[in-house]
Enzyme design. Structure first.
Site, short mmCIF file in Angstrom:
data_model
loop_
_atom_site.label_atom_id
_atom_site.label_comp_id
_atom_site.label_asym_id
_atom_site.label_seq_id
_atom_site.Cartn_x
_atom_site.Cartn_y
_atom_site.Cartn_z
N HIS A 1 0.84 -1.20 0.00
CA HIS A 1 0.00 0.00 0.00
C HIS A 1 0.88 1.25 0.00
CE1 HIS A 1 -3.50 2.49 1.47
NE2 HIS A 1 -2.50 3.22 1.95
N GLU A 2 1.91 1.25 0.82
CA GLU A 2 2.78 2.43 0.89
C GLU A 2 3.60 2.59 -0.39
OE1 GLU A 2 2.26 4.55 3.10
OE2 GLU A 2 0.91 3.23 4.17
N HIS B 1 1.80 4.50 -2.96
CA HIS B 1 1.95 5.95 -2.81
C HIS B 1 3.28 6.41 -3.39
CE1 HIS B 1 -1.70 6.50 -0.61
NE2 HIS B 1 -1.32 5.81 0.45
N GLU C 1 -6.54 6.59 -0.92
CA GLU C 1 -6.40 5.40 -0.08
C GLU C 1 -7.05 4.19 -0.72
OE1 GLU C 1 -4.46 5.21 2.64
OE2 GLU C 1 -3.93 7.23 1.98
#
Length: 665
Positions: free
Chosen positions: A166-167, A170, A254
């Protein structure tokens, strides 16, 4: 939505961020002006004097906000590591033997290789018992990934992998630059509360003193106190506006990052399991740090208890997107279950077969490769021979940019397994990483290598030149698919060196590129990529926009690149010209461009990269497709050509994962 469409979306969000910030500043200016007019009894002034007074207050207010935002943004030029340290983050050593930290480092390394970006700095927040994480930085080269101690203790490897994925979404989607910009702008808005608090306190104290010293007992209210109180009110208006901006910018990002994490890991149980543990454990994702509100928009989960201005979608909604059959009542059941016996990520790893049974003795951490999960992958597949040819269409490459395929993550782990242990140790070591990196960049041609050695010895000392040659000899025979991953693994060690040492490395890499101009295109592009990444590590690009050029602006630079690739990829001039025209047809349909390879070979591209990297997302997408069209003009690509393509994409900031699933690997 592919990588280039996501880049366009980030640009739109950046525009929205600026607009919301301007609206917030206007609202604050109005509040401050009204308060100042009342406090200084300026309502009776003539229009000209009133206009001058309002202009003065407006300029002062805007200047205070702008200066505070600028100072805060400049303070964040240190990159992601600066943000992590401000929240109490502690770097995770590259050679750590702690099982939990070793597992974290290897998950991050594997995810970086699967994403096609340099390995970021890794931090742990030891005082935070909740489950949370974030990625920060201006770009992949200066990025940092941080996780809380609670995440390390409570998440199993699949869940930790989902959070890290997930990070990384980003990181590669460009969200980090937006997030760090938002930190600077919010600080500017909130700075008024600091000024207001000081002015109100000073005004009230001085007013009370005058009242005590006055024989009449009068004295009135000090205007400074009124202005200070007004600034406090305006500051809290700014807080409200800041929360709205955070929510507006981050909520949909998100969902996208969750979806990207599933794409990276090819399973939903990891990230969904992490979200369930946040919902089922008493600590949740709430941070203790006083800076939690400032970074709330960049965290994996909510930094504080849910509010009207939550920066993240509701937890149950995020889980339901991943698992449509999810019942929110399950969180209550898990909460009751874990209240008596909180989950242990390590014990779950053992049960899942992801870690050996039994606790590690103190000082006897898990070996790096074993901790990465290699123990669960006995007999990783062999790498293809360098001459292997596969079919790869431009549309397939564009689909894979910043979007690892279902095999990319396991393929990255397998690449780590096949890099010899001593080389991994040197890449992760602060002292040996630089000679290793220079050894990777030395030409395979003996004559060219001798020129490079002589130039290196003359300008940077014989000791460094000898060390680089020694590493180059140890690297002899390294598979082409391992060169770029090994180079990217050196970045955490490079970040640990001082700025002058990194500057010296920059100069050394530049020396190797320009030693005699005879390096081949693959060697040149790898050197140029690492040179660019080291430059960004040393001096992160904090400009608002870096993609302003059109294909019209970049026509000459693009022609140089396509002609160079066509020339080096085809022995016959006629074949090279056909490949070049195929690329031009993809890049500029209907245009006629003469095939004219630059006379000074690859060094002609030195001035082309800044222009090409500055293309708008849509134009950069066409350029990547054109590069693929030239390299694969015959419909096939070798392993070496694929690695060259990955290097060029890296230079254009279009990270291309290892091409696992393309018929190789």
């Amino acid at each position: 939505m592919n990588f280039f469409e996501r880049q366009r979306q980030v640009r739109r969000l950046s525009t929205r961020l600026v607009l919301l910030f301007v609206l917030a500043v206007i609202g604050i200016v109005v509040v401050v002006n009204v308060a100042a007019i009342i406090a200084f009894n300026a309502t009776d002034a003539d229009p000209a004097q009133l206009a001058g007074f309002v202009a003065m207050v407006t300029v002062a207010t805007v200047a205070a906000i702008g200066l505070a935002a600028l100072v805060r943004t400049l303070a964040l030029r240190g990159g992601g590591g600066k943000v992590a340290r401000e929240l109490g983050g502690v770097p995770v050593p590259a050679d750590t033997t702690d099982p939990e930290l070793r597992r974290l480092r290897n998950v991050v390394e594997e995810m970086a290789l699967a994403s096609g970006v340099p390995v970021p700095e890794v931090y742990v927040l030891p005082e935070e018992t909740a489950i949370n994480a974030f990625a920060a930085g201006w770009g992949p080269s200066d990025a940092a990934v941080a996780v809380t101690r609670g995440a390390l203790q409570r998440l199993n490897r699949d869940e930790l992998q989902g959070v890290i994925a997930h990070e990384f979404a980003h990181v590669v989607n460009g969200d980090m630059r937006l997030n760090i910009r938002l930190m600077g702008l919010l600080f500017g808005i909130l700075f008024l509360t600091v000024i207001g608090r000081g002015m109100a306190r000073f005004g009230l104290i001085s007013g009370a003193g005058r009242q005590r010293s006055s024989n009449s007992g009068g004295g009135g209210v000090n205007p400074l106190a009124l202005v200070g109180l007004a600034l406090l009110v305006a500051g809290y208006v700014g807080v409200l506006a800041g929360r709205l901006i955070q929510a507006s910018v981050s909520r949909q990002r998100e969902y996208l990052a969750d979806a990207s994490a599933v794409q990276y890991t090819r399973q939903t149980r990891g990230i969904a399991g992490a979200l369930k543990k946040i919902g089922g454990l008493s600590d949740g994702s709430e941070l203790k740090s006083p800076k939690r509100d400032e970074v709330g928009h960049m965290l994996f989960g909510e930094a504080a208890r849910a509010s009207w201005f939550a920066t993240h979608p509701p937890l149950a909604d995020r889980i339901r997107v991943l698992e449509p059959s999810f019942d929110p009542a399950e969180l209550q059941r898990l909460s009751r279950q874990w209240a008596a016996a909180p989950p242990s990520g390590r014990q779950e790893d053992v049960a899942l077969g992801l870690a050996p049974a039994g606790p590690a003795a103190p000082g006897q951490g898990v070996p790096p490769q074993a901790a990465s999960g290699a123990a669960a992958r006995p007999g990783a597949p062999g790498l293809p021979v360098a001459g292997t040819r596969v079919r790869l269409a431009p549309t397939e490459v564009l689909r894979r940019v910043a979007a690892p395929t279902e095999n990319a993550y396991s393929h990255a782990a397998a690449l780590l397994d096949q890099i010899p242990g001593p080389l991994l140790d040197r890449a992760r070591n602060r002292e040996t990483a630089v000679p290793l990196l220079l050894g990777l960049l030395l030409s395979a041609e003996p004559e060219v290598r001798q020129h490079q050695y002589a130039a290196l010895a003359e300008r940077h000392g014989r000791d460094l030149a000898d060390a680089a040659i020694g590493q180059a000899q140890a690297l002899a025979g390294l598979h082409p698919m391992l060169v770029l991953p090994l180079a990217e693994l050196t970045f955490p060690a490079l970040r640990a060196r001082s700025a002058p040492e990194v500057e010296a490395l920059l100069a050394a890499v530049f020396t190797l590129i320009h030693a005699d101009g005879a390096i081949n295109v693959s060697e040149y592009c790898l050197s140029r990529l690492l040179l660019a990444e080291i430059q960004e590590l040393l001096r992160p690009d904090s400009r608002w926009r870096t993609d302003r050029r059109t294909l019209t602006d970049a026509r000459s630079a693009a022609g140089f690149l396509l002609a160079t690739l066509a020339q080096v990829g085809h022995a016959e001039p006629a074949d090279a010209e056909r490949a070049f025209q195929a690329g031009i047809g993809t890049l500029l349909p209907g245009s006629t461009v003469a095939y004219a390879p630059p006379e000074n070979g690859v060094l002609a591209l030195e001035t082309a990269w800044p222009v090409l990297d500055g293309l708008r997302p849509a134009d950069k997408e066409r350029l990547v497709a054109a590069v693929v069209a030239v390299i694969s003009h015959d419909g096939m690509m070798t392993v070496a050509e694929i690695e060259l393509l990955r290097t060029i994409c890296g230079l254009l900031h279009c990270p291309l994962p290892p091409m696992a699933g393309a018929g190789i690997g």
